[in-house]
Design a protein around this motif. Structure first.
Motif, PDB file in Angstrom:
ATOM      1  N   ARG A   1       0.862  -1.179   0.000  1.00 22.93           N
ATOM      2  CA  ARG A   1       0.000   0.000   0.000  1.00 22.93           C
ATOM      3  C   ARG A   1       0.901   1.233   0.000  1.00 22.93           C
ATOM      4  NH1 ARG A   1      -2.797  -3.740  -0.645  1.00 22.93           N
ATOM      5  NH2 ARG A   1      -4.751  -4.290   0.345  1.00 22.93           N
ATOM      6  N   SER A   2       0.435   2.293  -0.632  1.00 22.50           N
ATOM      7  CA  SER A   2       1.222   3.521  -0.619  1.00 22.50           C
ATOM      8  C   SER A   2       0.274   4.707  -0.634  1.00 22.50           C
ATOM      9  CB  SER A   2       2.140   3.581  -1.844  1.00 22.50           C
ATOM     10  OG  SER A   2       1.378   3.670  -3.034  1.00 22.50           O
ATOM     11  N   VAL A   3       0.852   5.889  -0.499  1.00 21.99           N
ATOM     12  CA  VAL A   3       0.042   7.103  -0.649  1.00 21.99           C
ATOM     13  C   VAL A   3       0.678   7.986  -1.714  1.00 21.99           C
ATOM     14  CG1 VAL A   3      -0.839   7.081   1.719  1.00 21.99           C
ATOM     15  CG2 VAL A   3       1.281   8.289   1.225  1.00 21.99           C
ATOM     16  N   GLY A   4      -0.163   8.827  -2.300  1.00 25.56           N
ATOM     17  CA  GLY A   4       0.326   9.853  -3.216  1.00 25.56           C
ATOM     18  C   GLY A   4       1.016   9.289  -4.442  1.00 25.56           C
ATOM     19  N   THR A   5       2.105   9.935  -4.803  1.00 18.11           N
ATOM     20  CA  THR A   5       2.735   9.642  -6.093  1.00 18.11           C
ATOM     21  C   THR A   5       3.510   8.329  -6.120  1.00 18.11           C
ATOM     22  OG1 THR A   5       4.587  10.967  -5.279  1.00 18.11           O
ATOM     23  CG2 THR A   5       3.054  12.056  -6.801  1.00 18.11           C
TER      24      THR A   5
ATOM     25  N   HIS B   1      -2.989  -1.643  -8.420  1.00 17.39           N
ATOM     26  CA  HIS B   1      -3.224  -0.212  -8.563  1.00 17.39           C
ATOM     27  C   HIS B   1      -1.999   0.568  -8.067  1.00 17.39           C
ATOM     28  CE1 HIS B   1      -7.462  -1.413  -8.853  1.00 17.39           C
ATOM     29  NE2 HIS B   1      -7.222  -2.169  -7.805  1.00 17.39           N
ATOM     30  N   LYS B   2      -1.989   1.852  -8.378  1.00 16.70           N
ATOM     31  CA  LYS B   2      -0.842   2.671  -7.972  1.00 16.70           C
ATOM     32  C   LYS B   2      -0.621   2.601  -6.454  1.00 16.70           C
ATOM     33  CE  LYS B   2      -0.721   7.308  -7.841  1.00 16.70           C
ATOM     34  NZ  LYS B   2      -0.752   8.703  -8.249  1.00 16.70           N
ATOM     35  N   ASN B   3      -1.683   2.732  -5.696  1.00 15.83           N
ATOM     36  CA  ASN B   3      -1.549   2.790  -4.236  1.00 15.83           C
ATOM     37  C   ASN B   3      -1.923   1.499  -3.499  1.00 15.83           C
ATOM     38  OD1 ASN B   3      -2.684   6.177  -4.507  1.00 15.83           O
ATOM     39  ND2 ASN B   3      -0.582   5.524  -4.144  1.00 15.83           N
ATOM     40  N   ALA B   4      -2.302   0.463  -4.246  1.00 17.24           N
ATOM     41  CA  ALA B   4      -2.624  -0.832  -3.610  1.00 17.24           C
ATOM     42  C   ALA B   4      -2.286  -1.927  -4.601  1.00 17.24           C
ATOM     43  CB  ALA B   4      -4.103  -0.907  -3.238  1.00 17.24           C
TER      44      ALA B   4
END
Ligand code: 5GP
Ligand code: MN
Length: 323
Positions: free
Chosen positions: A269-273, A289-292
């Motif tokens: 998992r991540s946040v932002g860019t 996905h970008k954030n998951a």
């Protein structure tokens, strides 16, 4: 739907199946693997077959081989079906994909595919609305359908918190709510419906297993098969725990490594860019996905985690530049 289905995989599939049934089609919903206990309320076990159950496997194959249309929801690469992927690939029926994941394989004849959609359930909502000429929700959706689709949208948006929440998401939900279903109850059934063992397990993971690397703004957790057995943890009980890493101040990426049945399942998992999809697809045979995102490794837990730690320096700049 994809393996280890979440509420969006199940909810979008069940919502679409309900619509097709209403239109007079004979529909079978198939999951490659068991679903988590907190999603059981959604499922009528007579209507949803589980391919990994020995007693249902032959029936699943027959249904897929004899189908006139195979609808693939909430995944766009056949490997997400595990062993069932080959069965679907070889089946003669045309395939229709409804999905919002990046980097699809082009195995389907028809693709309702939009990576800007917050959830596959949102795409099902939109598709049904279009097919029904934008009739009022109360004429198209019944309460169970609205609950299925709401469950998918609610969970894939982290209860309407993630960056994928748009005005269209809220408008879809507002429309579904006109059917009169109890959205608060759906939330409770999914999030406040855990066995005590899950909370105790969560306590153990957060107090003993969560490692924070401030230099890389990264948190990670590693769970071995032995630990899972100790807590008698079933598949669903680890779901979502990776998100807790992001609650630590300054952390922008969280990873969880789970050893299960001889393979390592990884959640990011991540946040932002910062794109954990790129990290998962470049290094861990995964995507999302970008954030998951998620991935897998066939190496040992230690080798997998060492490898993860060894690549962090290459991401240092990207991690530090997240707002
Ligand atoms: P989770 O951590 O909840 O298992 O997965 C998060 C997201 O990552 C899923 O919604 C899915 O999009 C993606 N994902 C998880 N595992 C895999 C994988 O093995 N391959 C790919 N391509 N995507 C995955
Ligand atoms: Mn989804």
């Amino acid at each position: 739907m994809h393996r280890d289905p979440d509420a969006d995989a199940l909810g979008s599939s069940l919502g679409w199946a309900s619509y097709l049934s209403k239109k007079g089609h004979e529909v079978t919903v198939i999951s490659p693997t068991e679903y988590a206990a907190n999603l059981r309320w959604m499922v009528n076990p007579d209507l949803v077959l589980v391919y990994e159950k020995a007693s249902e496997q032959a029936k699943c194959r027959k249904k897929i081989q004899e189908a006139t249309l195979i609808c693939c929801l909430d995944f766009s690469v056949l490997s997400r079906l595990k062993d069932l992927g080959k069965v679907v690939q070889e089946a003669p029926a045309p395939k229709m994909m409804i999905d919002h994941h990046l980097e699809p394989e082009y195995f389907a004849t028809w693709m309702i595919w939009d990576t800007n959609a917050a959830a596959t359930a949102q795409l099902v909502y939109q598709l049904v609305k279009e097919l029904e000429d934008y009739a009022p929700a109360t004429e198209i959706f019944d309460v169970p359908m609205a609950e299925y689709l709401y469950a998918g949208i609610m969970t894939d948006t982290g209860s309407f918190r993630h960056a994928n929440v748009t005005a269209d998401v809220h408008l879809a939900v507002a429309d579904l709510m006109r059917t009169g279903f109890d959205s608060s109850r759906v939330h409770r059934l999914i999030y406040d419906n855990a066995p005590l063992s899950r909370l105790q397990f969560l306590g153990y993971v957060l107090s003993q297993k969560l490692v924070v690397l401030p230099k890389y703004r990264t948190a990670y957790m590693v769970l071995t098969e032995a630990e899972l057995q100790r807590f008698n943890s079933s598949t669903g009980e680890t779901e979502g725990i990776v998100n807790y890493g992001l609650q630590v101040e300054n952390v922008v990426m969280s990873a969880m490594f789970i050893e299960r049945k001889g393979e390592i399942k990884i959640s990011f998992r991540s946040v932002g860019t910062f794109s954990v999809r790129d990290l998962a697809s470049t290094h861990f045979n995964g995507g999302g996905h970008k954030n998951a995102s998620g991935g897998r490794s066939e190496q040992s837990v230690n080798e997998t985690v060492d490898y993860f730690l060894s690549i962090l320096p290459t991401y240092e700049q990207a991690l530090l530049s997240v707002d």
